[in-house]
Design a protein around this motif. Sequence first.
Motif, short mmCIF file in Angstrom:
data_model
loop_
_atom_site.label_atom_id
_atom_site.label_comp_id
_atom_site.label_asym_id
_atom_site.label_seq_id
_atom_site.Cartn_x
_atom_site.Cartn_y
_atom_site.Cartn_z
N THR A 265 46.94 41.51 33.38
CA THR A 265 47.82 41.94 34.57
C THR A 265 46.80 41.87 35.89
O THR A 265 47.39 41.21 36.61
CB THR A 265 48.43 43.44 34.32
OG1 THR A 265 49.24 43.42 33.41
CG2 THR A 265 49.06 43.69 35.57
N ILE A 266 45.68 42.41 35.86
CA ILE A 266 44.97 42.26 36.96
C ILE A 266 44.48 40.80 37.31
O ILE A 266 44.42 40.58 38.55
CB ILE A 266 43.68 43.09 36.99
CG1 ILE A 266 44.07 44.70 36.62
CG2 ILE A 266 42.57 42.80 38.16
CD1 ILE A 266 42.89 45.61 36.49
N LEU A 267 44.26 40.06 36.35
CA LEU A 267 43.66 38.78 36.49
C LEU A 267 44.84 37.99 37.13
O LEU A 267 44.69 36.92 38.02
CB LEU A 267 43.30 37.98 35.04
CG LEU A 267 42.83 36.67 35.06
CD1 LEU A 267 41.27 36.64 36.00
CD2 LEU A 267 42.60 36.07 33.61
N VAL A 270 45.49 38.70 40.68
CA VAL A 270 44.68 38.36 41.78
C VAL A 270 44.65 36.69 41.79
O VAL A 270 44.70 36.16 43.03
CB VAL A 270 43.29 38.60 41.59
CG1 VAL A 270 42.00 38.11 42.08
CG2 VAL A 270 42.96 40.18 41.64
N LEU A 271 44.94 36.00 40.52
CA LEU A 271 45.02 34.64 40.74
C LEU A 271 46.05 34.30 41.49
O LEU A 271 46.29 33.09 42.31
CB LEU A 271 45.02 34.01 39.32
CG LEU A 271 43.74 33.90 38.49
CD1 LEU A 271 43.60 33.52 37.28
CD2 LEU A 271 42.62 33.15 39.46
N GLY A 272 47.36 34.99 41.26
CA GLY A 272 48.66 34.60 41.84
C GLY A 272 48.42 34.69 43.40
O GLY A 272 49.02 33.69 44.05
N ALA A 273 47.88 35.84 43.75
CA ALA A 273 47.63 35.86 45.39
C ALA A 273 46.90 34.84 45.93
O ALA A 273 47.45 34.42 46.94
CB ALA A 273 46.98 37.49 45.60
N ALA A 299 50.34 37.84 50.45
CA ALA A 299 50.15 37.05 49.05
C ALA A 299 50.03 37.91 48.07
O ALA A 299 50.49 37.52 47.15
CB ALA A 299 48.93 36.19 49.51
N PHE A 300 49.49 38.97 48.03
CA PHE A 300 49.30 40.06 47.27
C PHE A 300 50.48 40.82 46.80
O PHE A 300 50.86 40.80 45.56
CB PHE A 300 48.04 41.27 47.58
CG PHE A 300 46.72 40.73 46.91
CD1 PHE A 300 46.42 40.73 45.82
CD2 PHE A 300 45.89 40.09 48.08
CE1 PHE A 300 44.98 40.40 45.44
CE2 PHE A 300 44.64 39.87 47.77
CZ PHE A 300 44.26 39.93 46.44
#
Length: 476
Positions: A265-267, A270-273, A299-300
């Motif tokens: 989830t965290i990965l 961050v990558l999506g943002a 973006a986040f």
Amino acid sequence: MSSIVSASSPAERLKSAGAWFKRLITSSPSRFAIIIFALLILVFTVLLSLPIASANRTVTPLADALFTAVSTICVTGLSTVDMATHWSPFGHVVVFVGVNIGALGVLTLASLMGMLISKRLGLRAKLMAAGDTNPLRAHGGPVNESQTVRLGEVGQLLTTVALSTLIIEGVLAVLLYPALVAAGVDAVTALWEAPYFAAMAFTNTGFAPNAGGVAVFADDYLVLTLLMAGVFLGSVGFPVIYSLVKHVWHVKRWSLHTKLTLVTTILLFVLGAAVFLILEYNNPRTFGSMDAADTTFQAFFLSAMTRSGGFSVIDIADLNGSSQLVATMLMFVGGGSASTAGGIKVTTLAVLAIAVWSEAKGRQAVEVFGRRIPSDVQRVALSVVAWGATIVALSTIVISQITKADLSHVLFDVVSAFATVGLSSGLTAELPDSGAYVLAATIFMGRVGTVTLAAAVAATSRSQLYSLPVERPIVG
């Protein structure tokens, strides 16, 4: 003669119906869960069709009432009407209650109903409830008792589901109230909007009670951060919340499911943002007119909402085509298992990614965090992706044929529906009735879960006491 009369008496018929209903619960839990959800959708369709539910006191057309009911019970957030202006206060209350019922989850809700009917949580009901945290349990496949939640803890899990929903939404509402007032919302209006936004965030629905939605808070970092926090807590899943509450400072005691869910989830967050930041920084319709801080924050926020949140500050149709594709991919993955989020789930992606990496390394076993993932879990993960891709493909083809709309917009809204996200390119509000019915069916299949749907169709699993000769076809 008396025996015949007795057998056909209302009491005997009621007893017979009760026995049939109990057999349905114990023989096919997943099918029972689907029936419960379908009945809830029917009830809420009737409620939303009442003249008192609409702002102008007229009967809402069947297609709109049904679609809203499906989107509400399946905590999706897509709508064919303007949610802020179409519904009366009664209609908004119906939606508010509906999303909280839907947030309990298909199998968890079915387990609770089974408890009310049978007055006790038997082994079958425990297996059914545990199926929401471990899809293999809904299959009747082999069960590793170290996974996620043990059968003896299912009662505690069900309590955690109800309490966590009440507590988290309550805390969010308390925090949102002063934030909304500070943002210019009337103090009395905020008494309603705060719990409404809290429920829509935690359930990952994304409906907004005000005109303009969360876009009116585009510059208010506090409100948007609280909404992101609610979406995150709702999307990680009840088993993860249960594990964190029980072993919050003991990472080594976290289950493999908890670790995979949080890391993935965290990965992806961050990558999506980062990807949205790169693709949209020079787009004047979205982030191009913002400074560096605003661009990074938005973006986040967009990355969080594409995971299943459904709130949107910018117009999705204004995103570059590349960004829409990335958002579609993030939506398809969704959130955690047994959560208010949809999609194929982050653990499914994690298991497949680890399996591919192990295969590339030539390893015999799929291992992570000091644990080995059995092959049957890998097969379930592959089945979930295959079912999801099939549903999305068929729905996209049908709606494209009905509307003749741009394929990228159709695909975006279909994936948003399947993954119960709630973001839209603008297509959903313009769908004809036939297209709305197809998209509603997509939402339903996405929410009840591909594994649950497959288990309901299969009804029972049969043991095979022999094995056939091995022959390896050429693949790749």
